[in-house]
Design an enzyme around this catalytic site. Structure first.
Site, short mmCIF file in Angstrom:
data_model
loop_
_atom_site.label_atom_id
_atom_site.label_comp_id
_atom_site.label_asym_id
_atom_site.label_seq_id
_atom_site.Cartn_x
_atom_site.Cartn_y
_atom_site.Cartn_z
N ASP A 69 0.89 -1.17 0.00
CA ASP A 69 0.00 0.00 0.00
C ASP A 69 0.92 1.22 0.00
O ASP A 69 1.67 1.43 0.97
CB ASP A 69 -0.88 -0.04 1.25
CG ASP A 69 -1.84 1.15 1.33
OD1 ASP A 69 -1.52 2.23 0.79
OD2 ASP A 69 -2.91 0.99 1.94
N VAL A 70 0.88 2.00 -1.06
CA VAL A 70 1.86 3.10 -1.19
C VAL A 70 1.68 4.20 -0.16
O VAL A 70 2.55 5.04 0.01
CB VAL A 70 1.86 3.73 -2.61
CG1 VAL A 70 2.30 2.72 -3.66
CG2 VAL A 70 0.51 4.34 -2.94
N ASN A 96 2.56 5.75 -9.88
CA ASN A 96 1.33 5.80 -10.68
C ASN A 96 0.05 5.58 -9.87
O ASN A 96 -1.02 6.01 -10.28
CB ASN A 96 1.44 4.74 -11.79
CG ASN A 96 0.11 4.45 -12.44
OD1 ASN A 96 -0.36 5.22 -13.27
ND2 ASN A 96 -0.53 3.35 -12.03
N TYR A 168 -9.35 15.02 -5.34
CA TYR A 168 -8.50 14.48 -6.43
C TYR A 168 -7.70 15.60 -7.10
O TYR A 168 -6.48 15.48 -7.29
CB TYR A 168 -9.41 13.78 -7.46
CG TYR A 168 -8.66 13.12 -8.60
CD1 TYR A 168 -8.14 11.83 -8.46
CD2 TYR A 168 -8.48 13.77 -9.82
CE1 TYR A 168 -7.45 11.22 -9.50
CE2 TYR A 168 -7.80 13.16 -10.87
CZ TYR A 168 -7.29 11.88 -10.71
OH TYR A 168 -6.61 11.29 -11.74
N LYS A 172 -3.56 16.14 -7.24
CA LYS A 172 -2.77 16.21 -8.47
C LYS A 172 -2.06 17.57 -8.59
O LYS A 172 -0.94 17.63 -9.11
CB LYS A 172 -3.64 15.94 -9.69
CG LYS A 172 -4.22 14.51 -9.72
CD LYS A 172 -3.15 13.42 -9.71
CE LYS A 172 -3.74 12.03 -9.93
NZ LYS A 172 -2.71 10.97 -9.92
P1 NAD Z 1 -6.80 2.26 -12.13
O1 NAD Z 1 -7.86 2.32 -11.10
O2 NAD Z 1 -6.82 1.15 -13.11
O3 NAD Z 1 -5.34 2.29 -11.50
C1 NAD Z 1 -5.04 2.76 -10.22
C2 NAD Z 1 -4.11 1.76 -9.59
O4 NAD Z 1 -3.69 2.23 -8.31
C3 NAD Z 1 -4.81 0.41 -9.37
O5 NAD Z 1 -3.98 -0.63 -9.84
C4 NAD Z 1 -4.94 0.34 -7.85
O6 NAD Z 1 -4.88 -0.98 -7.35
C5 NAD Z 1 -3.72 1.13 -7.42
N1 NAD Z 1 -3.85 1.61 -6.04
C6 NAD Z 1 -4.91 2.21 -5.46
N2 NAD Z 1 -4.64 2.44 -4.16
C7 NAD Z 1 -3.38 1.98 -3.93
C8 NAD Z 1 -2.55 1.93 -2.79
N3 NAD Z 1 -2.96 2.42 -1.62
N4 NAD Z 1 -1.31 1.37 -2.92
C9 NAD Z 1 -0.89 0.87 -4.11
N5 NAD Z 1 -1.65 0.89 -5.21
C10 NAD Z 1 -2.88 1.43 -5.12
O7 NAD Z 1 -6.87 3.68 -12.88
P2 NAD Z 1 -5.83 4.36 -13.88
O8 NAD Z 1 -6.63 5.23 -14.74
O9 NAD Z 1 -4.95 3.36 -14.50
O10 NAD Z 1 -5.01 5.30 -12.89
C11 NAD Z 1 -3.60 5.28 -12.81
C12 NAD Z 1 -3.11 6.69 -12.50
O11 NAD Z 1 -3.41 7.55 -13.62
C13 NAD Z 1 -3.77 7.33 -11.29
O12 NAD Z 1 -2.79 8.07 -10.55
C14 NAD Z 1 -4.78 8.28 -11.90
O13 NAD Z 1 -5.07 9.36 -11.07
C15 NAD Z 1 -4.05 8.71 -13.16
N6 NAD Z 1 -4.91 9.25 -14.20
C16 NAD Z 1 -5.80 8.49 -14.86
C17 NAD Z 1 -6.59 9.07 -15.85
C18 NAD Z 1 -7.58 8.29 -16.66
O14 NAD Z 1 -8.30 8.89 -17.46
N7 NAD Z 1 -7.68 6.99 -16.53
C19 NAD Z 1 -6.46 10.42 -16.15
C20 NAD Z 1 -5.55 11.18 -15.45
C21 NAD Z 1 -4.76 10.59 -14.48
#
Ligand code: NAD
Length: 270
Positions: A69-70, A96, A168, A172
């Protein structure tokens, strides 16, 4: 232009947090395909993480799944130690992991505010701090001009305010200035810190925004380039930012957003 078969991260090691799904999984696969040995961090989905590890191995790469857990300092430290035990050193961190817990501002609980900040911002602090400590402690790389590279996964919402998602957007915005301040502090040690700000990427975090035709149409109106992004779009950007091809790029956010931050509503005179 790079030659065929060029593997920009050959022999380097990379840790990707939140790599069992979505963008993190695509980044892990892309780094693996670029020649890196990859630590695939997950918190609660070991089978999905193992599937990513297996896909990297099938491509001929090396990978290991690492639970943590990060947001928890002790778990982050154990994860980095396991990464070093497995691969000997760390060259690249992609911080990420991220979550959303949405609510209108008046209804947002302290727990919702706190959890999003804990994972999205404190989690990146804990991982980046551990990475910097290891970059400074290990011998300089023979394979990269930089002593280490950190990529912070941000969002277009480091820039675009987002009603109903104040926790959120605040997280960011914090990632952006943490990334830039850290980049300023450690560039003198040849450590490069940069960010990626994805726009709308098709992943589980925003499924409701693209999974119905109506939602998809509404979303595409916000994207000048006319398509929702795929996790692989971000994977390719991460490979470039992690490699010496971007060696002179320091403290920058690379927007991978199909133009979402171009204020498309102003296209026809606002
Ligand atoms: P996602 O939900 O598939 O990925 C998020 C990941 O973070 C998951 O694998 C989850 O298990 C992990 N996670 C959550 N809590 C955690 C914790 N406490 N410790 C370790 N891991 C944990 O969604 P995504 O879209 O792939 O998001 C990845 C990153 O990209 C995030 O930081 C998100 O904010 C960012 N992001 C996504 C989008 C989008 O449109 N999908 C846009 C902008 C930014």
């Amino acid at each position: 232009m790079s030659s065929p078969g060029y593997l920009p991260l050959q022999g380097q090691t990379a840790l990707v947090t939140g790599a069992s799904s979505g963008i993190g999984a695509a980044v892990a696969l892309a780094l693996g395909a670029a020649g890196a040995s990859v630590g695939v961090n997950f918190r609660s989905h070991p089978n999905e993480a193992r599937a990513v590890v297996n896909r990297i191995r099938e491509q001929g790469g090396r990978a290991v799944a690492l639970r943590a857990d990060v947001s928890l300092e002790a778990e982050v430290q154990v994860m980095f130690a396991a990464m070093e035990d497995t691969f000997g050193r760390l060259d690249v961190l992609v911080a990420n992991s991220g979550i959303q817990q949405d609510a209108s501002f008046a209804d947002m609980s302290l727990a919702q505010w706190q959890r999003v900040l804990d994972v999205n911002l404190t989690g990146q602090f804990l991982c980046a701090r551990e990475a910097v400590r290891r970059f400074l402690a290990q011998p300089p790389s023979q394979l990269s001009r930089a002593r280490g590279k950190i990529i912070c996964m941000s969002s277009v919402h480091e820039l675009i305010p987002w009603a109903g998602h104040v926790n959120y957007a605040a997280s960011k915005g914090g990632v952006m200035l943490m990334m830039r301040s850290l980049a300023q502090e450690v560039a003198c040690h040849s450590i490069r810190v940069n960010g990626i700000a994805p726009g709308a990427i098709r992943t589980p975090i925003n499924r409701s925004a693209w999974s119905t035709e109506e939602a998809h149409e509404r979303l595409v109106r916000l994207i000048p380039y006319g398509r929702v992004g795929e996790p692989e779009d971000v994977g390719k950007a991460a490979v470039w930012l992690a490699s010496d091809d971007s060696d002179y790029v320091v403290g920058t956010t690379l927007f991978v957003d199909g133009g979402m931050t171009l204020y498309p509503a102003f296209k026809d005179n606002g």
